[in-house]
Design a protein around this motif. Structure first.
Motif, PDB file in Angstrom:
ATOM      1  N   ARG A 242      17.842   6.401   9.865  1.00 27.99           N
ATOM      2  CA  ARG A 242      18.639   6.529   8.746  1.00 27.99           C
ATOM      3  C   ARG A 242      17.800   6.835   7.492  1.00 27.99           C
ATOM      4  O   ARG A 242      18.536   7.462   6.481  1.00 27.99           O
ATOM      5  N   ALA A 243      16.616   6.901   7.409  1.00 26.35           N
ATOM      6  CA  ALA A 243      15.905   7.513   6.157  1.00 26.35           C
ATOM      7  C   ALA A 243      15.360   8.656   6.272  1.00 26.35           C
ATOM      8  O   ALA A 243      14.737   9.330   5.152  1.00 26.35           O
ATOM      9  N   GLY A 244      15.429   9.401   7.618  1.00 26.67           N
ATOM     10  CA  GLY A 244      15.153  10.896   7.725  1.00 26.67           C
ATOM     11  C   GLY A 244      13.754  10.986   7.733  1.00 26.67           C
ATOM     12  O   GLY A 244      13.057  11.968   7.555  1.00 26.67           O
ATOM     13  N   ILE A 245      13.084  10.168   8.396  1.00 28.68           N
ATOM     14  CA  ILE A 245      11.536  10.256   8.574  1.00 28.68           C
ATOM     15  C   ILE A 245      11.408  10.504  10.056  1.00 28.68           C
ATOM     16  O   ILE A 245      11.923   9.515  10.921  1.00 28.68           O
ATOM     17  N   GLY A 246      10.570  11.397  10.580  1.00 30.87           N
ATOM     18  CA  GLY A 246       9.983  11.511  11.721  1.00 30.87           C
ATOM     19  C   GLY A 246       9.121  10.470  12.378  1.00 30.87           C
ATOM     20  O   GLY A 246       8.323   9.910  11.540  1.00 30.87           O
ATOM     21  N   ARG A 247       9.218  10.503  13.628  1.00 35.30           N
ATOM     22  CA  ARG A 247       8.337   9.264  14.183  1.00 35.30           C
ATOM     23  C   ARG A 247       6.866   9.601  14.121  1.00 35.30           C
ATOM     24  O   ARG A 247       6.141   8.822  14.124  1.00 35.30           O
ATOM     25  N   ASP A 248       6.617  10.864  14.064  1.00 36.24           N
ATOM     26  CA  ASP A 248       5.115  11.334  14.059  1.00 36.24           C
ATOM     27  C   ASP A 248       4.598  11.621  12.412  1.00 36.24           C
ATOM     28  O   ASP A 248       3.547  12.275  12.312  1.00 36.24           O
ATOM     29  N   VAL A 249       5.430  11.379  11.586  1.00 39.09           N
ATOM     30  CA  VAL A 249       5.194  11.568  10.385  1.00 39.09           C
ATOM     31  C   VAL A 249       4.124  10.801   9.635  1.00 39.09           C
ATOM     32  O   VAL A 249       3.978   9.586   9.804  1.00 39.09           O
ATOM     33  N   VAL A 250       2.999  11.233   8.989  1.00 37.77           N
ATOM     34  CA  VAL A 250       2.097  10.565   8.311  1.00 37.77           C
ATOM     35  C   VAL A 250       2.377   9.869   7.125  1.00 37.77           C
ATOM     36  O   VAL A 250       3.361  10.471   6.391  1.00 37.77           O
ATOM     37  N   VAL A 251       1.851   8.787   6.573  1.00 36.11           N
ATOM     38  CA  VAL A 251       2.379   8.023   5.698  1.00 36.11           C
ATOM     39  C   VAL A 251       2.630   8.758   4.122  1.00 36.11           C
ATOM     40  O   VAL A 251       3.464   8.781   3.620  1.00 36.11           O
ATOM     41  N   ALA A 252       1.595   9.699   4.069  1.00 34.87           N
ATOM     42  CA  ALA A 252       1.481  10.260   2.891  1.00 34.87           C
ATOM     43  C   ALA A 252       2.833  11.304   2.449  1.00 34.87           C
ATOM     44  O   ALA A 252       3.080  11.774   1.662  1.00 34.87           O
ATOM     45  N   ARG A 253       3.169  11.478   3.618  1.00 26.91           N
ATOM     46  CA  ARG A 253       4.403  12.796   3.576  1.00 26.91           C
ATOM     47  C   ARG A 253       5.743  11.984   3.527  1.00 26.91           C
ATOM     48  O   ARG A 253       6.996  12.721   3.399  1.00 26.91           O
ATOM     49  N   VAL A 254       5.926  10.701   3.440  1.00 26.19           N
ATOM     50  CA  VAL A 254       6.937   9.682   3.268  1.00 26.19           C
ATOM     51  C   VAL A 254       7.365   9.827   1.722  1.00 26.19           C
ATOM     52  O   VAL A 254       6.326   8.986   1.053  1.00 26.19           O
TER      53      VAL A 254
END
Length: 274
Positions: A242-254
């Motif tokens: 729902r937030a549009g965040i991929g499961r493999d994304v590192v925190v700084a890219r959110v």
């Protein structure tokens, strides 16, 4: 009096002060005007200025606000500042280290061409001042870009404070706008305190603070792996979607906006394993 190694000319007390305080004075009129436009001072505003320097920005701000309090640590500059502002009775120059100043008890805005070496301390002062409405700083360009996500990644400080404070990059100022000319360009950084936090519920705010710190701990590599220590897998994956965040994304890219959506989803009153 000491001697400069490169020129063999004696350094005056004025030279020593410039070195000690990291002074690069803003002299370009267009750059001054851009900082003033970004700050958006109004006739009813109380403005506080960090490091008035020689007064180019100070003089531009003085006629645009109800009252101006300008702090300057360098005693050599104070007489000239007071003379320059003599036509503005509502402008006051205070000879004091700004970082030792007590924030006003009424709403106020902060403006300043800040010494690069003291940027973090000055930003910290601003964030801690509860009556602050906005802060417009001329900082090192890299710092302004880092804090506003302009490099494509977000710092912990920005994400941590985002529900209460918006961070904006309002432009670049060429290094040739300063005297002496620094080695790097400047950036106009604006902090705006929100009238109401994005997360109004205290439980949501507490959850946001906890999850952000956990996410930036770096455990597991990805943000999803870090947050799995506190959230059920199915619920976490649904919130990520729902937030549009991929499961493999590192925190700084959110982005901060994604963080707010993520916490709202995770704190919604639904079953943990929906």
């Amino acid at each position: 009096m000491t001697r400069d190694r490169n020129t063999q000319h004696p350094r005056t007390a004025r030279d020593e002060a410039r070195r000690a305080y990291g002074q690069n004075f803003l002299t370009d009129p267009d750059a001054v005007a851009r900082v003033v436009r970004a700050a958006r001072p109004g006739p009813a505003d109380l403005l506080v200025e960090v490091g008035a320097g020689k007064g180019a920005l100070t003089e531009a701000l003085a006629p645009r606000c109800r009252e101006l309090i300008s702090y300057e640590i360098d005693r050599h500059l104070v007489p000239g500042l007071r003379e320059r502002l003599a036509a503005y009775p509502r402008a006051r120059v205070v000879h004091q280290d700004f970082l030792t100043a007590v924030p006003p008890r009424e709403p106020f805005a902060l403006v300043g061409n800040v010494p690069y070496a003291r940027t973090a301390e000055i930003v910290g002062w601003a964030l801690a001042a509860r009556r602050l409405t906005s802060a417009t700083f001329l900082t090192q360009l890299e710092y302004a870009r880092k804090r506003t996500g302009d490099f494509g990644h977000w710092s912990l400080l920005t994400v941590r404070t985002w529900p209460e404070v918006e961070w904006r990059l309002c432009g670049r100022v060429e290094r040739t706008a300063f005297r002496p000319v620094p080695k790097v360009h400047g950036g106009i950084l604006r902090l705006i305190r929100r009238p109401r936090p994005l997360l109004a519920d205290p439980d949501q705010r507490a959850a946001y603070a906890h999850l952000v710190e956990l996410g930036y701990s770096g455990v597991g590599g990805s943000l999803h792996a870090s947050l799995r220590r506190a959230c059920p897998a199915r619920r976490l994956s649904a919130a990520f979607g729902r937030a549009g965040i991929g499961r493999d994304v590192v925190v700084a890219r959110v982005s901060p906006g994604q963080w707010v959506t993520l916490v709202r989803e995770l704190t919604a009153g639904s079953a943990p394993n929906r």
